[in-house]
Motif scaffolding. Structure first.
Motif, PDB file in Angstrom:
ATOM      1  N   GLU A 126     -27.070  33.736  57.487  1.00  0.00           N
ATOM      2  CA  GLU A 126     -26.876  35.003  58.194  1.00  0.00           C
ATOM      3  C   GLU A 126     -28.134  35.446  58.936  1.00  0.00           C
ATOM      4  OE1 GLU A 126     -25.279  37.656  55.236  1.00  0.00           O
ATOM      5  OE2 GLU A 126     -23.283  36.717  55.345  1.00  0.00           O
ATOM      6  N   ARG A 127     -29.295  35.155  58.394  1.00  0.00           N
ATOM      7  CA  ARG A 127     -30.527  35.531  59.107  1.00  0.00           C
ATOM      8  C   ARG A 127     -30.663  34.783  60.420  1.00  0.00           C
ATOM      9  NH1 ARG A 127     -37.006  35.484  57.372  1.00  0.00           N
ATOM     10  NH2 ARG A 127     -37.744  35.472  59.531  1.00  0.00           N
ATOM     11  N   PHE A 128     -30.330  33.473  60.410  1.00  0.00           N
ATOM     12  CA  PHE A 128     -30.540  32.664  61.606  1.00  0.00           C
ATOM     13  C   PHE A 128     -29.273  32.479  62.439  1.00  0.00           C
ATOM     14  CE2 PHE A 128     -34.001  31.471  58.723  1.00  0.00           C
ATOM     15  CZ  PHE A 128     -35.093  31.725  59.553  1.00  0.00           C
ATOM     16  N   GLY A 129     -28.243  33.235  62.117  1.00  0.00           N
ATOM     17  CA  GLY A 129     -27.026  33.221  62.924  1.00  0.00           C
ATOM     18  C   GLY A 129     -26.362  31.861  63.006  1.00  0.00           C
ATOM     19  N   VAL A 130     -26.354  31.134  61.895  1.00  0.00           N
ATOM     20  CA  VAL A 130     -25.761  29.789  61.876  1.00  0.00           C
ATOM     21  C   VAL A 130     -24.254  29.890  62.109  1.00  0.00           C
ATOM     22  CG1 VAL A 130     -25.276  27.774  60.433  1.00  0.00           C
ATOM     23  CG2 VAL A 130     -27.544  28.860  60.359  1.00  0.00           C
ATOM     24  N   PRO A 131     -23.731  29.278  63.183  1.00  0.00           N
ATOM     25  CA  PRO A 131     -22.299  29.372  63.464  1.00  0.00           C
ATOM     26  C   PRO A 131     -21.462  28.357  62.695  1.00  0.00           C
ATOM     27  CG  PRO A 131     -23.357  28.139  65.207  1.00  0.00           C
ATOM     28  CD  PRO A 131     -24.457  28.556  64.255  1.00  0.00           C
ATOM     29  N   LEU A 132     -22.101  27.269  62.245  1.00  0.00           N
ATOM     30  CA  LEU A 132     -21.364  26.208  61.564  1.00  0.00           C
ATOM     31  C   LEU A 132     -22.286  25.481  60.592  1.00  0.00           C
ATOM     32  CD1 LEU A 132     -18.752  24.475  61.335  1.00  0.00           C
ATOM     33  CD2 LEU A 132     -19.722  22.992  63.100  1.00  0.00           C
ATOM     34  N   THR A 133     -21.799  25.298  59.376  1.00  0.00           N
ATOM     35  CA  THR A 133     -22.510  24.519  58.359  1.00  0.00           C
ATOM     36  C   THR A 133     -21.680  23.282  58.073  1.00  0.00           C
ATOM     37  OG1 THR A 133     -23.441  26.520  57.356  1.00  0.00           O
ATOM     38  CG2 THR A 133     -23.395  24.535  56.001  1.00  0.00           C
ATOM     39  N   VAL A 134     -22.299  22.111  58.140  1.00  0.00           N
ATOM     40  CA  VAL A 134     -21.531  20.866  58.002  1.00  0.00           C
ATOM     41  C   VAL A 134     -22.332  19.831  57.213  1.00  0.00           C
ATOM     42  CG1 VAL A 134     -22.359  20.134  60.272  1.00  0.00           C
ATOM     43  CG2 VAL A 134     -20.359  19.023  59.284  1.00  0.00           C
ATOM     44  N   GLY A 135     -21.640  19.119  56.316  1.00  0.00           N
ATOM     45  CA  GLY A 135     -22.308  18.120  55.502  1.00  0.00           C
ATOM     46  C   GLY A 135     -21.516  16.829  55.423  1.00  0.00           C
ATOM     47  N   ALA A 136     -22.088  15.826  54.751  1.00  0.00           N
ATOM     48  CA  ALA A 136     -21.420  14.539  54.606  1.00  0.00           C
ATOM     49  C   ALA A 136     -21.974  13.804  53.399  1.00  0.00           C
ATOM     50  CB  ALA A 136     -21.605  13.685  55.861  1.00  0.00           C
ATOM     51  N   HIS A 137     -21.134  12.951  52.807  1.00  0.00           N
ATOM     52  CA  HIS A 137     -21.568  12.066  51.732  1.00  0.00           C
ATOM     53  C   HIS A 137     -20.547  10.940  51.624  1.00  0.00           C
ATOM     54  CE1 HIS A 137     -18.580  14.511  49.612  1.00  0.00           C
ATOM     55  NE2 HIS A 137     -18.514  13.572  48.695  1.00  0.00           N
ATOM     56  N   GLY A 138     -20.880   9.902  50.869  1.00  0.00           N
ATOM     57  CA  GLY A 138     -19.982   8.774  50.715  1.00  0.00           C
ATOM     58  C   GLY A 138     -19.212   8.837  49.411  1.00  0.00           C
ATOM     59  N   ILE A 139     -17.950   8.378  49.438  1.00  0.00           N
ATOM     60  CA  ILE A 139     -17.157   8.282  48.217  1.00  0.00           C
ATOM     61  C   ILE A 139     -16.576   6.872  48.106  1.00  0.00           C
ATOM     62  CG2 ILE A 139     -16.556  10.725  48.167  1.00  0.00           C
ATOM     63  CD1 ILE A 139     -13.769   9.938  49.252  1.00  0.00           C
ATOM     64  N   PRO A 140     -16.479   6.322  46.893  1.00  0.00           N
ATOM     65  CA  PRO A 140     -15.869   4.999  46.724  1.00  0.00           C
ATOM     66  C   PRO A 140     -14.373   5.077  46.992  1.00  0.00           C
ATOM     67  CG  PRO A 140     -16.340   5.996  44.593  1.00  0.00           C
ATOM     68  CD  PRO A 140     -16.940   6.900  45.622  1.00  0.00           C
ATOM     69  N   MET A 141     -13.844   4.103  47.705  1.00  0.00           N
ATOM     70  CA  MET A 141     -12.457   4.167  48.138  1.00  0.00           C
ATOM     71  C   MET A 141     -11.872   2.755  48.216  1.00  0.00           C
ATOM     72  SD  MET A 141     -10.505   6.777  49.378  1.00  0.00           S
ATOM     73  CE  MET A 141      -9.238   7.166  50.592  1.00  0.00           C
ATOM     74  N   GLY A 142     -10.565   2.657  48.023  1.00  0.00           N
ATOM     75  CA  GLY A 142      -9.901   1.369  48.119  1.00  0.00           C
ATOM     76  C   GLY A 142      -9.627   0.975  49.552  1.00  0.00           C
ATOM     77  N   VAL A 143     -10.698   0.718  50.306  1.00  0.00           N
ATOM     78  CA  VAL A 143     -10.592   0.322  51.717  1.00  0.00           C
ATOM     79  C   VAL A 143     -11.453  -0.915  51.944  1.00  0.00           C
ATOM     80  CG1 VAL A 143     -10.096   2.645  52.581  1.00  0.00           C
ATOM     81  CG2 VAL A 143     -12.469   1.900  52.339  1.00  0.00           C
ATOM     82  N   PRO A 144     -11.121  -1.736  52.938  1.00  0.00           N
ATOM     83  CA  PRO A 144     -11.919  -2.937  53.216  1.00  0.00           C
ATOM     84  C   PRO A 144     -13.042  -2.657  54.210  1.00  0.00           C
ATOM     85  CG  PRO A 144      -9.953  -2.972  54.566  1.00  0.00           C
ATOM     86  CD  PRO A 144      -9.872  -1.705  53.741  1.00  0.00           C
ATOM     87  N   HIS A 145     -14.112  -3.412  54.098  1.00  0.00           N
ATOM     88  CA  HIS A 145     -15.238  -3.221  55.015  1.00  0.00           C
ATOM     89  C   HIS A 145     -14.941  -3.786  56.404  1.00  0.00           C
ATOM     90  CE1 HIS A 145     -15.899  -7.447  53.938  1.00  0.00           C
ATOM     91  NE2 HIS A 145     -16.688  -7.536  55.004  1.00  0.00           N
ATOM     92  N   THR A 146     -13.841  -4.519  56.525  1.00  0.00           N
ATOM     93  CA  THR A 146     -13.482  -5.162  57.790  1.00  0.00           C
ATOM     94  C   THR A 146     -12.681  -4.259  58.720  1.00  0.00           C
ATOM     95  OG1 THR A 146     -11.547  -6.065  56.646  1.00  0.00           O
ATOM     96  CG2 THR A 146     -13.499  -7.478  56.805  1.00  0.00           C
ATOM     97  N   ARG A 147     -12.463  -3.034  58.316  1.00  0.00           N
ATOM     98  CA  ARG A 147     -11.726  -2.084  59.136  1.00  0.00           C
ATOM     99  C   ARG A 147     -12.627  -0.907  59.497  1.00  0.00           C
ATOM    100  NH1 ARG A 147      -9.229  -6.053  59.128  1.00  0.00           N
ATOM    101  NH2 ARG A 147      -6.972  -6.361  58.781  1.00  0.00           N
ATOM    102  N   PRO A 148     -12.245  -0.101  60.507  1.00  0.00           N
ATOM    103  CA  PRO A 148     -13.059   1.058  60.882  1.00  0.00           C
ATOM    104  C   PRO A 148     -13.296   1.972  59.682  1.00  0.00           C
ATOM    105  CG  PRO A 148     -11.385   0.651  62.538  1.00  0.00           C
ATOM    106  CD  PRO A 148     -11.067  -0.265  61.389  1.00  0.00           C
ATOM    107  N   THR A 149     -14.485   2.536  59.616  1.00  0.00           N
ATOM    108  CA  THR A 149     -14.832   3.422  58.511  1.00  0.00           C
ATOM    109  C   THR A 149     -14.152   4.778  58.705  1.00  0.00           C
ATOM    110  OG1 THR A 149     -16.981   2.329  58.322  1.00  0.00           O
ATOM    111  CG2 THR A 149     -16.721   4.456  57.210  1.00  0.00           C
TER     112      THR A 149
END
Length: 305
Positions: A126-149
């Motif tokens: 609120e002090r710096f007037g942040v309009p959007l807060t956004v984050g990211a992290h990785g999770i283990p998933m049943g997907v192959p590395h040969t396809r788009p992430t």
């Protein structure tokens, strides 16, 4: 609740350099929770190395960390202690390739006093007037590395994530300080969203630069910032080549990857299927248990970013 202002200090000179009306986006990539493939860690290191950071906010880690549960690393050299990887949690001001300022929260996830810390973050937002807060992290998933992430997007308003497919129904998983931050900001009327990058479960314990690239690309897409995500392409290509070699050398692993490819293609080719976690993919309860196992397998988190 302890006065949130006692948990942090602000460098007023750096604050003054943020011109009135700047309204910088806040990116948060803290360490300590699930981060399969080191997606968040690598992304944070990339940003710090690529864009000269200026320390704006310093949190009092002694008030927020449980050193006995997450011990920092020290170096013993023959007859003396020669180094200490001092934990930190801070917000820096960075400027992207176009010179646009943004804030980066990085370092060690708080172990305690989550509500006080989140209240402190609200004061900063609120002090710096942040309009959007956004984050990211990785999770283990049943997907192959040969396809788009792929990613699971979540936000405080449906409009923030309307362009992203839904991979899950209702799932209960262990909480994180970052998730609580997003949740509380939404309650207080602030926009916030995050991305859980899907990392193939068979390489979740290893560094996977492709996951960091996916995290950065989605941060760019949601904020309009130019975060130079392409600089990680070389490392990602090398890692992918190494994984391909290991898969080719093992018929068993190759069969698993092939099965995941068929499953992934079946999902992405049908908009009527309820989700990638249906059929033989883990249920919600099993996914929650997988998160618990993943956390238990961590030998200790190196602090900082």
């Amino acid at each position: 609740m302890r006065d949130p202002e006692l948990l942090y200090t602000i460098d007023e000179d750096v604050a003054a350099a943020l011109r009135a009306g700047t309204e910088p986006t806040l990116v948060h990539l803290v360490r300590g929770f699930v981060d399969a493939g080191n997606a968040s860690q690598v992304a944070a290191e990339h940003l710090v190395e690529s864009f000269a950071p200026q320390r704006l906010v310093t949190f009092d880690v002694d008030e927020l960390l449980d050193y006995r549960s997450r011990r920092p690393t020290m170096t013993f050299d023959a007859s003396r202690w020669s180094d200490y990887e001092e934990p930190h949690l801070a917000i820096d001001v960075l400027r992207d390739l176009e010179g646009v300022p943004f804030l980066l929260l990085h370092g060690s996830e708080p172990d305690i006093r989550w509500e006080s810390w989140v209240a402190a973050m609200r004061q900063v937002v609120e002090r710096f007037g942040v309009p959007l807060t956004v984050g990211a992290h990785g999770i283990p998933m049943g997907v192959p590395h040969t396809r788009p992430t792929s990613v699971t997007a979540h936000g405080t308003r449906a409009e923030l994530v309307s362009a992203y497919p839904s991979w899950f129904g209702t799932v209960q998983v262990p909480a994180s300080a970052s998730a609580l931050l997003e949740y509380r900001l939404g309650q207080w009327g602030h926009d916030a969203l995050g991305f859980a990058v899907h990392v193939p479960h068979y390489i979740a314990q290893s560094g996977y630069p492709r996951a960091a690239i996916a995290a950065l690309e989605n941060l760019e897409r949601s904020t309009g910032l130019d975060l130079a995500s392409g600089r990680l392409e070389s490392a990602a290509a090398e890692t992918t080549a190494e994984i391909d070699e290991q898969v080719a050398a093992s018929a068993e692993i190759g069969a698993v990857v092939h099965a995941l490819e068929e499953q992934y293609d079946a999902y992405t080719g049908s908009i009527t299927r309820p989700g990638l976690l249906s059929a033989d993919i883990p249920t919600a309860d099993e996914l929650g248990a997988e998160f618990e196992r993943f956390l238990a397998q961590q030998d200790g988190e190196p602090n900082g970013s």
